[in-house]
Motif scaffolding. Structure first.
Motif, mmCIF file in Angstrom:
data_model
loop_
_atom_site.group_PDB
_atom_site.id
_atom_site.type_symbol
_atom_site.label_atom_id
_atom_site.label_comp_id
_atom_site.label_asym_id
_atom_site.label_seq_id
_atom_site.Cartn_x
_atom_site.Cartn_y
_atom_site.Cartn_z
ATOM 1 N N GLU A 14 14.028 0.429 -2.102
ATOM 2 C CA GLU A 14 13.354 1.321 -2.990
ATOM 3 C C GLU A 14 12.267 1.099 -3.514
ATOM 4 O OE1 GLU A 14 15.821 3.150 -6.107
ATOM 5 O OE2 GLU A 14 17.236 3.827 -4.770
ATOM 6 N N ARG A 15 12.001 -0.205 -3.645
ATOM 7 C CA ARG A 15 10.800 -0.806 -4.070
ATOM 8 C C ARG A 15 9.709 -0.813 -2.944
ATOM 9 N NH1 ARG A 15 9.605 -6.970 -5.687
ATOM 10 N NH2 ARG A 15 7.273 -6.847 -6.498
ATOM 11 N N ARG A 16 9.969 -1.133 -1.798
ATOM 12 C CA ARG A 16 9.158 -1.060 -0.526
ATOM 13 C C ARG A 16 8.746 0.182 -0.388
ATOM 14 N NH1 ARG A 16 12.659 -5.172 1.111
ATOM 15 N NH2 ARG A 16 13.958 -3.573 2.228
ATOM 16 N N ALA A 17 9.348 1.265 -0.534
ATOM 17 C CA ALA A 17 8.992 2.669 -0.312
ATOM 18 C C ALA A 17 8.281 3.039 -1.251
ATOM 19 C CB ALA A 17 10.319 3.510 -0.306
ATOM 20 N N VAL A 18 8.233 2.741 -2.473
ATOM 21 C CA VAL A 18 7.179 2.974 -3.535
ATOM 22 C C VAL A 18 5.719 2.300 -3.135
ATOM 23 C CG1 VAL A 18 6.651 2.830 -5.985
ATOM 24 C CG2 VAL A 18 9.135 3.499 -5.325
ATOM 25 N N LEU A 19 6.091 1.151 -2.911
ATOM 26 C CA LEU A 19 4.826 0.310 -2.676
ATOM 27 C C LEU A 19 3.986 0.762 -1.314
ATOM 28 C CD1 LEU A 19 6.121 -3.073 -3.283
ATOM 29 C CD2 LEU A 19 4.321 -2.363 -4.504
ATOM 30 N N LEU A 20 4.677 1.136 -0.285
ATOM 31 C CA LEU A 20 4.180 1.747 0.748
ATOM 32 C C LEU A 20 3.596 2.880 0.606
ATOM 33 C CD1 LEU A 20 4.085 0.486 3.796
ATOM 34 C CD2 LEU A 20 6.092 2.112 4.184
ATOM 35 N N GLY A 21 4.065 3.835 -0.271
ATOM 36 C CA GLY A 21 3.132 4.908 -0.851
ATOM 37 C C GLY A 21 1.942 4.527 -1.402
ATOM 38 N N ARG A 22 1.675 3.656 -2.432
ATOM 39 C CA ARG A 22 0.715 3.318 -2.720
ATOM 40 C C ARG A 22 -0.212 2.526 -1.751
ATOM 41 N NH1 ARG A 22 2.230 -0.196 -7.847
ATOM 42 N NH2 ARG A 22 0.224 -0.128 -8.328
ATOM 43 N N ILE A 23 0.151 1.988 -1.007
ATOM 44 C CA ILE A 23 -0.623 0.966 0.089
ATOM 45 C C ILE A 23 -1.310 1.984 1.020
ATOM 46 C CG2 ILE A 23 -0.655 -0.688 1.873
ATOM 47 C CD1 ILE A 23 1.680 -1.799 0.521
ATOM 48 N N LEU A 24 -0.620 2.962 1.626
ATOM 49 C CA LEU A 24 -0.996 3.875 2.720
ATOM 50 C C LEU A 24 -1.923 4.995 2.141
ATOM 51 C CD1 LEU A 24 1.995 3.671 5.228
ATOM 52 C CD2 LEU A 24 -0.228 2.070 5.027
ATOM 53 N N SER A 29 -1.539 7.937 3.581
ATOM 54 C CA SER A 29 -0.515 8.973 3.317
ATOM 55 C C SER A 29 0.599 8.273 4.160
ATOM 56 C CB SER A 29 -0.748 10.328 3.636
ATOM 57 O OG SER A 29 -1.330 10.486 5.029
ATOM 58 N N ILE A 30 1.944 8.869 3.846
ATOM 59 C CA ILE A 30 2.962 8.585 4.653
ATOM 60 C C ILE A 30 4.188 9.582 4.625
ATOM 61 C CG2 ILE A 30 4.015 6.951 2.983
ATOM 62 C CD1 ILE A 30 5.243 5.120 5.053
ATOM 63 N N GLY A 31 4.881 9.834 5.627
ATOM 64 C CA GLY A 31 5.936 10.852 5.491
ATOM 65 C C GLY A 31 7.211 10.576 5.031
ATOM 66 N N LYS A 32 8.374 11.256 5.455
ATOM 67 C CA LYS A 32 9.487 10.963 4.774
ATOM 68 C C LYS A 32 10.143 10.311 5.993
ATOM 69 C CE LYS A 32 9.930 15.868 2.880
ATOM 70 N NZ LYS A 32 10.695 17.114 3.128
ATOM 71 N N ARG A 33 11.140 9.347 5.412
ATOM 72 C CA ARG A 33 12.053 8.291 6.359
ATOM 73 C C ARG A 33 11.329 7.528 6.979
ATOM 74 N NH1 ARG A 33 13.514 13.472 6.516
ATOM 75 N NH2 ARG A 33 12.503 13.846 8.445
ATOM 76 N N SER A 34 10.073 6.881 6.721
ATOM 77 C CA SER A 34 9.447 6.051 7.444
ATOM 78 C C SER A 34 9.512 4.687 6.880
ATOM 79 C CB SER A 34 7.691 6.566 7.429
ATOM 80 O OG SER A 34 7.607 7.575 8.341
ATOM 81 N N PHE A 35 9.312 3.805 7.543
ATOM 82 C CA PHE A 35 9.670 2.186 7.277
ATOM 83 C C PHE A 35 8.759 1.435 8.190
ATOM 84 C CE2 PHE A 35 12.040 -1.478 8.401
ATOM 85 C CZ PHE A 35 12.306 -2.098 7.177
ATOM 86 N N VAL A 65 7.024 -8.818 7.805
ATOM 87 C CA VAL A 65 5.784 -9.211 7.202
ATOM 88 C C VAL A 65 4.667 -7.829 7.737
ATOM 89 C CG1 VAL A 65 3.498 -10.524 6.851
ATOM 90 C CG2 VAL A 65 5.813 -11.345 6.556
ATOM 91 N N PHE A 66 4.065 -7.142 6.906
ATOM 92 C CA PHE A 66 3.232 -6.283 7.341
ATOM 93 C C PHE A 66 1.506 -6.560 6.795
ATOM 94 C CE2 PHE A 66 1.492 -1.929 5.658
ATOM 95 C CZ PHE A 66 0.604 -1.641 6.774
ATOM 96 N N GLN A 67 0.623 -6.473 7.842
ATOM 97 C CA GLN A 67 -0.734 -6.654 7.116
ATOM 98 C C GLN A 67 -1.712 -5.415 7.557
ATOM 99 O OE1 GLN A 67 -1.376 -9.187 5.398
ATOM 100 N NE2 GLN A 67 0.216 -10.573 6.020
ATOM 101 N N ALA A 68 -2.732 -5.265 6.658
ATOM 102 C CA ALA A 68 -3.466 -4.201 6.993
ATOM 103 C C ALA A 68 -5.012 -4.523 6.272
ATOM 104 C CB ALA A 68 -3.129 -3.039 6.480
ATOM 105 N N ALA A 69 -6.090 -4.177 6.929
ATOM 106 C CA ALA A 69 -7.236 -4.615 6.464
ATOM 107 C C ALA A 69 -7.563 -3.937 5.056
ATOM 108 C CB ALA A 69 -8.249 -4.304 7.564
ATOM 109 N N TYR A 70 -7.335 -2.627 5.147
ATOM 110 C CA TYR A 70 -7.513 -1.691 3.778
ATOM 111 C C TYR A 70 -6.021 -1.066 3.401
ATOM 112 C CZ TYR A 70 -12.494 -1.893 4.239
ATOM 113 O OH TYR A 70 -13.916 -2.383 4.133
ATOM 114 N N GLY A 71 -5.593 -0.626 4.510
ATOM 115 C CA GLY A 71 -4.096 0.239 4.030
ATOM 116 C C GLY A 71 -4.549 1.694 3.665
ATOM 117 N N SER A 72 -5.611 1.829 2.880
ATOM 118 C CA SER A 72 -5.899 2.921 2.521
ATOM 119 C C SER A 72 -6.371 4.088 3.662
ATOM 120 C CB SER A 72 -6.721 3.167 1.169
ATOM 121 O OG SER A 72 -8.025 2.598 1.614
#
Length: 251
Positions: free
Chosen positions: A102-112, A114-120, A124-131
């Motif tokens: 659940e914590r990862r799902a919340v963080l992923l929504g803040r990093i990206l 936009s993200i849809g439902k049931r996505s994972f 380790v995940f890396q991004a230059a910006y994420g946004s």
């Protein structure tokens, strides 16, 4: 929910407009951050733009234009976009315990962006910006996914990406004299619905992969891949179409 729309060719007007809007929003966000907490002065008139402020605005507009059109720009040119980086949140994401879904799902929504439902996405995940990353529903990204999203990466619904894959929107000029100050160019990447990308694949700037296609392990995708094909190799080439005969595999 982001809708994956193929721009009309690299540097197409629709994609350019989307990128310009995103970059303008990032700049506005940074401007707001700089003014938060500054006291109001009663009776004071709003400060007008100074010559220095106008110079910065002109410089940023010129840099946005170069980035949007796939022209060379350097680290200094891109400095005004730094507010879009999510390095701290990415670090936090990658430190989560296996049970903290659940914590990862919340963080992923803040990093990206936009993200849809049931996505994972597995750490380790890396991004230059994420946004600058937009992902649809039912996405699965395995570990060691790297997204160099200096401009937008759009991923559709039902996409699967195997371990150790890199998707990059940015490259550097071939001639060494043009690589001064880390000169680079950026072009958006689009991955269609229900694409499957195998392990250790690299997707290069400006590429679109069409609906349902499969990219074989170890491929280097340098050009667009049409819908419903199997493609692999370095550089990645179409090997065969995907047909109804494939529905009987492993049944």
């Amino acid at each position: 929910m982001p809708t994956l729309v193929r721009a009309p060719g690299r540097g197409g007007q629709d994609q350019e407009t989307l990128m310009e809007e995103r970059m303008a929003q990032l700049e506005d966000d940074r401007a707001r951050d700089r003014t938060v907490g500054q006291p109001d002065v009663p009776g004071a008139a709003p400060a007008g733009p100074t010559a220095d402020t106008q110079t910065h605005a002109d410089t940023h507009a010129e840099a946005r234009d170069r980035i949007t059109h796939g022209l060379l720009y350097n680290e200094s040119d891109a400095g005004f976009l730094q507010g879009g980086r999510r390095a701290g949140l990415l670090h936090e994401y990658n430190q989560t315990a296996p049970a903290e879904a659940e914590r990862r799902a919340v963080l992923l929504g803040r990093i990206l962006g936009s993200i849809g439902k049931r996505s994972f996405i597995a750490p380790v995940f890396q991004a230059a910006y994420g946004s600058n990353v937009h992902i649809g529903d039912d996405f699965y990204g395995n570990f060691n996914l790297s997204l160099i999203d200096d401009v937008e990466i759009r991923i559709g619904n039902g996409v699967m990406i195997a371990p150790n894959t890199t998707i990059t929107t940015t490259g550097h000029p071939v001639h060494p004299e043009l690589r001064v100050d880390y000169n680079r160019f950026s072009e958006p990447v689009a991955i269609g619905d229900k694409v499957w990308i195998g392990s250790n694949v690299v997707v290069l700037p400006g590429v679109t992969i069409g609906y349902g296609s499969v990219i074989g392990a170890g491929s280097v995708v340098t050009h667009d891949i049409p819908p419903m094909v199997v493609a692999f190799g370095a550089p990645c080439r179409i090997v065969r179409p995907i047909t109804d005969a494939d529905l009987t595999q492993r049944q």
